[in-house]
Design a protein around this motif. Structure first.
Motif, PDB file in Angstrom:
ATOM      1  N   THR A 123       1.022  -1.152   0.063  1.00  0.00           N
ATOM      2  CA  THR A 123      -0.204   0.129   0.045  1.00  0.00           C
ATOM      3  C   THR A 123       0.853   1.159   0.015  1.00  0.00           C
ATOM      4  O   THR A 123       1.883   1.257   0.739  1.00  0.00           O
ATOM      5  CB  THR A 123      -0.863  -0.038   1.226  1.00  0.00           C
ATOM      6  OG1 THR A 123      -1.720  -1.036   1.324  1.00  0.00           O
ATOM      7  CG2 THR A 123      -1.814   1.236   1.210  1.00  0.00           C
ATOM      8  N   TYR A 176       5.120  -7.418  -0.855  1.00  0.00           N
ATOM      9  CA  TYR A 176       4.257  -8.628  -1.150  1.00  0.00           C
ATOM     10  C   TYR A 176       4.436  -8.962  -2.899  1.00  0.00           C
ATOM     11  O   TYR A 176       4.649  -7.779  -3.725  1.00  0.00           O
ATOM     12  CB  TYR A 176       3.063  -8.677  -1.025  1.00  0.00           C
ATOM     13  CG  TYR A 176       2.670  -8.183   0.304  1.00  0.00           C
ATOM     14  CD1 TYR A 176       2.677  -9.415   1.448  1.00  0.00           C
ATOM     15  CD2 TYR A 176       2.750  -6.987   0.784  1.00  0.00           C
ATOM     16  CE1 TYR A 176       2.367  -9.287   2.618  1.00  0.00           C
ATOM     17  CE2 TYR A 176       2.468  -6.814   2.106  1.00  0.00           C
ATOM     18  CZ  TYR A 176       2.464  -7.648   3.172  1.00  0.00           C
ATOM     19  OH  TYR A 176       2.137  -7.722   4.401  1.00  0.00           O
ATOM     20  N   SER A 209      -7.338  -3.644  -9.450  1.00  0.00           N
ATOM     21  CA  SER A 209      -5.887  -4.099  -9.140  1.00  0.00           C
ATOM     22  C   SER A 209      -5.963  -5.647  -9.688  1.00  0.00           C
ATOM     23  O   SER A 209      -5.803  -6.621  -8.950  1.00  0.00           O
ATOM     24  CB  SER A 209      -5.279  -4.280  -7.729  1.00  0.00           C
ATOM     25  OG  SER A 209      -6.347  -4.989  -7.069  1.00  0.00           O
ATOM     26  N   HIS A 235      -2.525  -2.674 -13.287  1.00  0.00           N
ATOM     27  CA  HIS A 235      -3.804  -2.383 -12.798  1.00  0.00           C
ATOM     28  C   HIS A 235      -4.552  -1.716 -14.154  1.00  0.00           C
ATOM     29  O   HIS A 235      -4.058  -0.893 -14.975  1.00  0.00           O
ATOM     30  CB  HIS A 235      -3.560  -1.495 -11.907  1.00  0.00           C
ATOM     31  CG  HIS A 235      -3.043  -1.825 -10.566  1.00  0.00           C
ATOM     32  ND1 HIS A 235      -3.208  -1.667  -9.216  1.00  0.00           N
ATOM     33  CD2 HIS A 235      -1.510  -2.620 -10.498  1.00  0.00           C
ATOM     34  CE1 HIS A 235      -2.476  -2.513  -8.500  1.00  0.00           C
ATOM     35  NE2 HIS A 235      -1.592  -2.869  -9.031  1.00  0.00           N
ATOM     36  N   LEU A 242      -4.433  -0.240  -2.128  1.00  0.00           N
ATOM     37  CA  LEU A 242      -4.160  -1.575  -2.045  1.00  0.00           C
ATOM     38  C   LEU A 242      -4.452  -2.025  -0.442  1.00  0.00           C
ATOM     39  O   LEU A 242      -4.026  -3.099   0.070  1.00  0.00           O
ATOM     40  CB  LEU A 242      -2.647  -1.968  -2.322  1.00  0.00           C
ATOM     41  CG  LEU A 242      -2.346  -1.847  -4.007  1.00  0.00           C
ATOM     42  CD1 LEU A 242      -1.200  -2.220  -4.144  1.00  0.00           C
ATOM     43  CD2 LEU A 242      -3.363  -2.421  -4.757  1.00  0.00           C
ATOM     44  N   LEU A 250       0.663  -8.900  -8.189  1.00  0.00           N
ATOM     45  CA  LEU A 250      -0.238  -9.632  -8.415  1.00  0.00           C
ATOM     46  C   LEU A 250      -0.852  -9.156  -9.890  1.00  0.00           C
ATOM     47  O   LEU A 250      -0.508  -8.034 -10.280  1.00  0.00           O
ATOM     48  CB  LEU A 250      -1.570  -9.541  -7.623  1.00  0.00           C
ATOM     49  CG  LEU A 250      -1.620  -9.991  -6.404  1.00  0.00           C
ATOM     50  CD1 LEU A 250      -2.783  -9.641  -5.516  1.00  0.00           C
ATOM     51  CD2 LEU A 250      -1.036 -11.355  -6.251  1.00  0.00           C
ATOM     52  N   LYS A 299      -5.905  -5.209   0.431  1.00  0.00           N
ATOM     53  CA  LYS A 299      -5.140  -6.544   0.430  1.00  0.00           C
ATOM     54  C   LYS A 299      -4.133  -6.760   1.611  1.00  0.00           C
ATOM     55  O   LYS A 299      -3.777  -7.580   2.008  1.00  0.00           O
ATOM     56  CB  LYS A 299      -4.461  -6.589  -1.004  1.00  0.00           C
ATOM     57  CG  LYS A 299      -5.448  -6.823  -2.230  1.00  0.00           C
ATOM     58  CD  LYS A 299      -4.634  -6.587  -3.561  1.00  0.00           C
ATOM     59  CE  LYS A 299      -5.616  -6.987  -4.676  1.00  0.00           C
ATOM     60  NZ  LYS A 299      -4.809  -7.121  -6.112  1.00  0.00           N
ATOM     61  N   TYR A 300      -3.322  -5.590   1.659  1.00  0.00           N
ATOM     62  CA  TYR A 300      -2.399  -5.570   2.620  1.00  0.00           C
ATOM     63  C   TYR A 300      -2.408  -4.595   3.754  1.00  0.00           C
ATOM     64  O   TYR A 300      -1.488  -4.625   4.675  1.00  0.00           O
ATOM     65  CB  TYR A 300      -1.078  -4.802   1.740  1.00  0.00           C
ATOM     66  CG  TYR A 300      -0.762  -5.493   0.408  1.00  0.00           C
ATOM     67  CD1 TYR A 300      -0.695  -6.923   0.426  1.00  0.00           C
ATOM     68  CD2 TYR A 300      -0.888  -4.900  -0.660  1.00  0.00           C
ATOM     69  CE1 TYR A 300      -0.580  -7.549  -0.682  1.00  0.00           C
ATOM     70  CE2 TYR A 300      -0.715  -5.531  -1.889  1.00  0.00           C
ATOM     71  CZ  TYR A 300      -0.573  -6.974  -2.038  1.00  0.00           C
ATOM     72  OH  TYR A 300      -0.445  -7.732  -3.045  1.00  0.00           O
ATOM     73  N   LYS A 321     -11.948  -5.654  -2.523  1.00  0.00           N
ATOM     74  CA  LYS A 321     -10.370  -5.362  -2.025  1.00  0.00           C
ATOM     75  C   LYS A 321      -9.651  -5.027  -3.378  1.00  0.00           C
ATOM     76  O   LYS A 321      -8.471  -4.733  -3.165  1.00  0.00           O
ATOM     77  CB  LYS A 321      -9.901  -6.811  -1.289  1.00  0.00           C
ATOM     78  CG  LYS A 321      -9.908  -7.995  -2.089  1.00  0.00           C
ATOM     79  CD  LYS A 321      -9.241  -9.028  -1.355  1.00  0.00           C
ATOM     80  CE  LYS A 321      -9.082 -10.204  -1.948  1.00  0.00           C
ATOM     81  NZ  LYS A 321      -8.331 -11.484  -1.236  1.00  0.00           N
ATOM     82  N   GLU A 322     -10.155  -5.434  -4.707  1.00  0.00           N
ATOM     83  CA  GLU A 322      -9.360  -5.169  -5.701  1.00  0.00           C
ATOM     84  C   GLU A 322      -9.930  -3.672  -6.297  1.00  0.00           C
ATOM     85  O   GLU A 322      -9.105  -3.333  -7.294  1.00  0.00           O
ATOM     86  CB  GLU A 322      -9.677  -6.292  -6.975  1.00  0.00           C
ATOM     87  CG  GLU A 322      -9.161  -7.701  -6.415  1.00  0.00           C
ATOM     88  CD  GLU A 322     -10.548  -8.260  -5.754  1.00  0.00           C
ATOM     89  OE1 GLU A 322     -10.268  -9.530  -5.396  1.00  0.00           O
ATOM     90  OE2 GLU A 322     -11.267  -7.674  -5.653  1.00  0.00           O
ATOM     91  N   GLN A 370     -10.921  -4.583   3.782  1.00  0.00           N
ATOM     92  CA  GLN A 370     -10.728  -5.930   4.223  1.00  0.00           C
ATOM     93  C   GLN A 370      -9.378  -6.302   4.952  1.00  0.00           C
ATOM     94  O   GLN A 370      -9.677  -6.576   6.428  1.00  0.00           O
ATOM     95  CB  GLN A 370     -10.760  -6.831   2.793  1.00  0.00           C
ATOM     96  CG  GLN A 370     -12.103  -7.155   2.373  1.00  0.00           C
ATOM     97  CD  GLN A 370     -12.432  -6.101   1.301  1.00  0.00           C
ATOM     98  OE1 GLN A 370     -11.504  -5.012   1.374  1.00  0.00           O
ATOM     99  NE2 GLN A 370     -13.569  -6.301   0.614  1.00  0.00           N
ATOM    100  N   ARG A 371      -8.328  -6.257   4.561  1.00  0.00           N
ATOM    101  CA  ARG A 371      -7.130  -6.228   5.381  1.00  0.00           C
ATOM    102  C   ARG A 371      -6.989  -5.408   6.666  1.00  0.00           C
ATOM    103  O   ARG A 371      -6.558  -5.673   7.723  1.00  0.00           O
ATOM    104  CB  ARG A 371      -5.912  -6.288   4.567  1.00  0.00           C
ATOM    105  CG  ARG A 371      -4.644  -6.705   5.367  1.00  0.00           C
ATOM    106  CD  ARG A 371      -4.538  -7.736   6.227  1.00  0.00           C
ATOM    107  NE  ARG A 371      -3.470  -8.108   6.964  1.00  0.00           N
ATOM    108  CZ  ARG A 371      -3.547  -8.736   7.963  1.00  0.00           C
ATOM    109  NH1 ARG A 371      -4.442  -9.530   8.454  1.00  0.00           N
ATOM    110  NH2 ARG A 371      -2.213  -9.270   8.763  1.00  0.00           N
TER     111      ARG A 371
END
Length: 550
Positions: free
Chosen positions: A201, A278, A340, A286, A222, A281, A225-226, A314-315, A440-441
């Motif tokens: 992020t 990380y 993402s 993006h 991000l 992905l 996710k993170y 989350k994306e 989420q994260r």
């Protein structure tokens, strides 16, 4: 018969100030010769164990202030340069190079410096802090120059510590960790991380300082996710006001580690930090969508955004930008949606906006590290240059968090925003940026894990700004901004101001709004403040302690 004393007194006062400064100079040299060896142990070379009082130079004696400040500037340059590395530079206010060093995103209620130190290595930062503390001169570190808070107005006749050359990057492949210097920008950090095939992020503005951002939280696209950037901080090295360097992590100085992730500006200068990163992905690609809508679509746009945010995948991340003159030549709302992942998977999240009928669109793929430059029609190419800052150098900024967008509030705001831009065209510009990120994260991490208090209270970040050339209508602009912030808060769904510390105004936000309304939070921060900064040298940025005279 008493008239001569009126002309003599300013001279006497000025002489007294100069004699005081000269005495300090002698004390400084004596202290240096007696304690020079202590530097090797990262201890304060001037720390006698007694508090050193901060003194903000202020004067009402006409030309004597200018004379005294001039003497102090020369003293700073002559005394401090002997302690710095050969590559370090001291630039005084009034010298040609100072304007570049001193340039900031906004000049509204800003800090004021008499000198700047362009450091070349960590030791230069330590020496500058030790020197300034011994002389009772305020100081502040800078990297990106994007701090918005008006609380920095308390920093006067100070030394600016320019950290930008401390921009090193070191990657540990085995641990998948990136260690960066205290002066690195978001763009530099993203480039270095991306080049290793990694991501994490980061903020949306490439020219902000990474460590300054993560001392607050480090929100970004991000985070679903993170988590926040400072959720991924492994360790940090901080220079305290007494000249010592401490490392904070989950294994060292744990309470300080908690505090600096959410309130870090109050404790010291971040020299270096290590972050977990990380594997990218989708090869770091993006999908970027920019749509522009006329203001007649306000309700439809925010209705679609509310639906997408319940919860935000989350994306996905969405920015809302107000454009004074869009591609249609009229005020527009720019929706910037970044997915993402591959374009083929983005369609369900784009369709709700596309069906509204945008008046302009731009769809493309972009690498993760290029997102700050590729999004919302390349706006950061203007916002990240001193030339861009200088177009409207005074910028007053307000923010608020909301649980969802209230449609009536959005309608009233954008109508008023368009009217203000039309009324003050050429003299002022009123800007809008709303940020809607996934959670989420962020919310998988314990709410008390860091000093940042709003994991469950910051669904959308709203920012509004008045930028202008001169302060003739400043009170009008201030009232307009403050009034709309009040309206955002009233319909926020939270019932109170819950403010991201990096977006705080600095004059209107109580400490509880920045650091949490639960009493234990501020009590813990203040206890740690008394331990790590007992003299209050780091009270410039969003302080949470009571200050004299306020």
């Amino acid at each position: 018969r008493h008239a001569p004393s009126l002309t003599i007194m300013p001279f006497v006062k000025c002489l007294a100030v100069k004699l005081t400064l000269l005495l300090q100079h002698v004390q400084l040299l004596v202290g240096w010769s007696a304690t020079k060896g202590d530097v090797q142990n990262n201890t304060s070379i001037f720390d006698s164990g007694l508090p050193v009082a901060q003194q903000v130079l202020s004067w009402t004696g006409g030309e004597s202030l200018e004379s005294s400040i001039g003497y102090l500037k020369v003293s700073v340059k002559n005394e401090l340069k002997r302690r710095l590395s050969p590559e370090a530079r001291i630039v005084l206010q009034g010298e040609e190079e100072f304007e570049t060093l001193d340039a900031r995103y906004t000049n509204y209620k800003r800090p004021w410096y008499i000198a700047g130190v362009k450091v070349a290595e960590e030791r230069d930062v330590i020496e500058t802090v030790n020197y300034a503390r011994a002389r009772g001169i305020q100081f502040a570190a800078r990297s990106g120059g994007h701090s918005l808070t008006t609380s920095l107005r308390r920093i006067k006749n100070a030394i600016a510590i320019d950290m930008r050359s401390l921009n090193s990057t070191k990657y540990n492949e085995d641990k998948q960790q990136m260690t960066v210097g205290g002066g690195i920008t978001t763009g530099g950090f993203a480039n270095a991380t991306f080049s290793r095939g990694m991501e994490v992020t980061v903020g949306s503005c490439p020219c902000t300082g990474v460590l300054g951002i993560s001392l607050g939280a480090g929100i970004g696209r991000l985070q679903g996710k993170y988590g926040y950037l400072n959720d991924n901080m492994v360790s940090i090295r901080i220079l305290l006001a007494n000249g010592t360097i401490v490392t904070a992590s989950k294994g060292q100085n744990q309470e300080l580690f908690w505090a600096v992730r959410g309130a870090g500006h109050n404790f010291g200068i971040a020299l270096e930090a290590t972050y977990q990163v990380y594997p990218q992905l989708n090869d770091g690609k993006h999908y970027v969508v920019d749509y522009e809508f006329g203001l007649d679509k306000v309700e439809a746009v925010f209705n679609a955004l509310n639906a997408l945010s319940s919860p935000m995948p989350k994306e996905v991340a969405v920015f809302v930008i107000g454009r004074r003159l869009g591609h249609n030549g009229r005020p527009t709302i720019n929706i910037n949606l970044v997915y993402s992942g591959p374009e083929s998977e983005a369609e369900p999240f784009i369709s709700s906006f596309k069906s509204i009928g945008p008046e302009w669109e731009d769809l493309k793929s972009a690498a993760w590290d290029a997102l700050p430059w590729a999004t919302y029609n390349g706006l950061n190419n203007v916002l990240c240059t001193p030339q861009g800052w200088a177009r409207f150098p005074i910028k007053n900024f307000y923010g608020a968090n909301v649980k969802e967008y209230d449609l009536a509030t959005m309608r009233a705001f954008f109508d008023s925003w368009a009217e203000m831009n039309a009324k003050y065209a050429g003299e002022a510009m009123f800007s809008v940026m709303f940020e809607s990120f996934p959670q989420q994260r962020v919310r998988e991490i314990d709410d008390n894990a860091t000093a940042y208090p709003w994991r469950w209270g910051s669904d959308h970040f709203l920012m509004i700004e008045a930028a202008y050339k001169n302060p003739v209508d400043e009170d009008v602009f201030e009232d307009w901004l403050s009034d709309h912030q009040d309206r955002f808060i009233k319909t926020s769904g939270y019932g109170r101001l819950q403010q991201y510390v990096n977006y705080g105004h600095g004059s209107k936000d109580p400490p509880e709004a920045l650091y949490g309304y639960e009493p234990w939070r501020l009590a813990k921060l203040r206890r740690l403040k008394a331990e790590f900064d007992p003299e209050g040298w780091f009270n410039g940025y969003q302080p949470f302690v009571e200050l004299d005279g306020e």
